[in-house]
Design an enzyme around this catalytic site. Sequence first.
Site, PDB file in Angstrom:
ATOM      1  CB  THR A   5      67.443 -36.527  31.884  1.00  0.00           C
ATOM      2  OG1 THR A   5      68.533 -37.224  32.493  1.00  0.00           O
ATOM      3  CG2 THR A   5      66.510 -37.535  31.243  1.00  0.00           C
ATOM      4  CG  ASP A  49      62.056 -33.948  25.823  1.00  0.00           C
ATOM      5  OD1 ASP A  49      62.112 -33.920  24.579  1.00  0.00           O
ATOM      6  OD2 ASP A  49      62.233 -34.982  26.488  1.00  0.00           O
ATOM      7  CD  GLU A  65      60.998 -41.453  23.580  1.00  0.00           C
ATOM      8  OE1 GLU A  65      62.168 -41.416  23.981  1.00  0.00           O
ATOM      9  OE2 GLU A  65      60.024 -41.170  24.315  1.00  0.00           O
ATOM     10  CE  LYS A  95      64.652 -26.245  40.390  1.00  0.00           C
ATOM     11  NZ  LYS A  95      63.218 -25.871  40.445  1.00  0.00           N
ATOM     12  CE  LYS A 138      63.053 -36.435  22.582  1.00  0.00           C
ATOM     13  NZ  LYS A 138      63.920 -35.824  23.616  1.00  0.00           N
ATOM     14  N   GLY A 139      57.363 -37.280  24.736  1.00  0.00           N
ATOM     15  CA  GLY A 139      56.088 -36.623  24.529  1.00  0.00           C
ATOM     16  C   GLY A 139      55.566 -35.986  25.806  1.00  0.00           C
ATOM     17  CG  ASN A 176      58.903 -43.864  27.810  1.00  0.00           C
ATOM     18  OD1 ASN A 176      58.147 -44.752  27.426  1.00  0.00           O
ATOM     19  ND2 ASN A 176      59.724 -43.229  26.998  1.00  0.00           N
TER      20      ASN A 176
END
Length: 294
Positions: free
Chosen positions: A241, A245, A138, A278, A40-41, A11
């Site tokens: 965010t 992951d 997703e 960051k 996410k991938g 994304n």
Amino acid sequence: MTAIAVLGSTNMDLVAYVARAPERGETVTGREFRTIPGGKGANQAIAAARAGGEVLMIGAVGDDAYGTRLRAELEHAGVETDLLHTAEGPSGTAHIVVDDTGANAIVVIPGANGTVHTLGHGEMAAIAEADLLLLQLELPLPAVVEGARMAHAQGVRTILTPSPVQPLPDELFDNVDLLIPNEHEAAALSGKTEPHAAAEILLRHVPEVVVTLGSKGCLYAARDSETIHFPAPEVTAVDTTGAGDTFVGALAVALGEGRAVPEALAWASIAAALCVQKPGASTSMPYRSEIDAA
């Protein structure tokens, strides 16, 4: 080097930074806007590659400018993209609001990710040849189940991040070796809000569970062993965010290298702690040298 296949989403993250997230029906003024490659991938693929894994990305991008940039970002990180297909139409997007505490709220529009309903011979062969397979939710569920089934049949260790959370079929649970939900996803899947209790319920479905707890660290649980809490390093978060992951990607590399679970979890926790200091997701993920030096 650990061979990791990632079957998942790509994304473009459209990120608005605000002092305080708006309430329903409210408008607030933000201080900054960024477009950052994510999904996410892709995030897990980049995290694993930077942590030292040999990573292959399986999925789709759109035939738009976002798709071109997403592919380029993965390749720049050292991720193989031969099985990242280009679909007609827009790439996936994630619309993210990040407040001054580093907390976020996200709306995902699948775009090209929604075209990945099944896997071809090339994708199946790549999964069979990997050491580990990373999955998220997703992509359309049939493709996720198909990938997990192939991995399990070939003895490939399969790690699932159940996000965005949804009811999971037994066929998927039966083909997952390690489940890594956050505490909210663990509660949704188990019906138990307390993380230890949630992990115990989830162990009825999978052999191992790691429940991530943000700044409180994580819980590790396995069948026939005690649940262990691992604290997180104390840092000041700027943007959370990509933390989950990053943790998964680094953990996959550590486990693939044969590290003991406590050492692997500690190393992955350091990677996540570096990430949250960051802004952005993929742009904030640390390299192996940074994790080792921390």
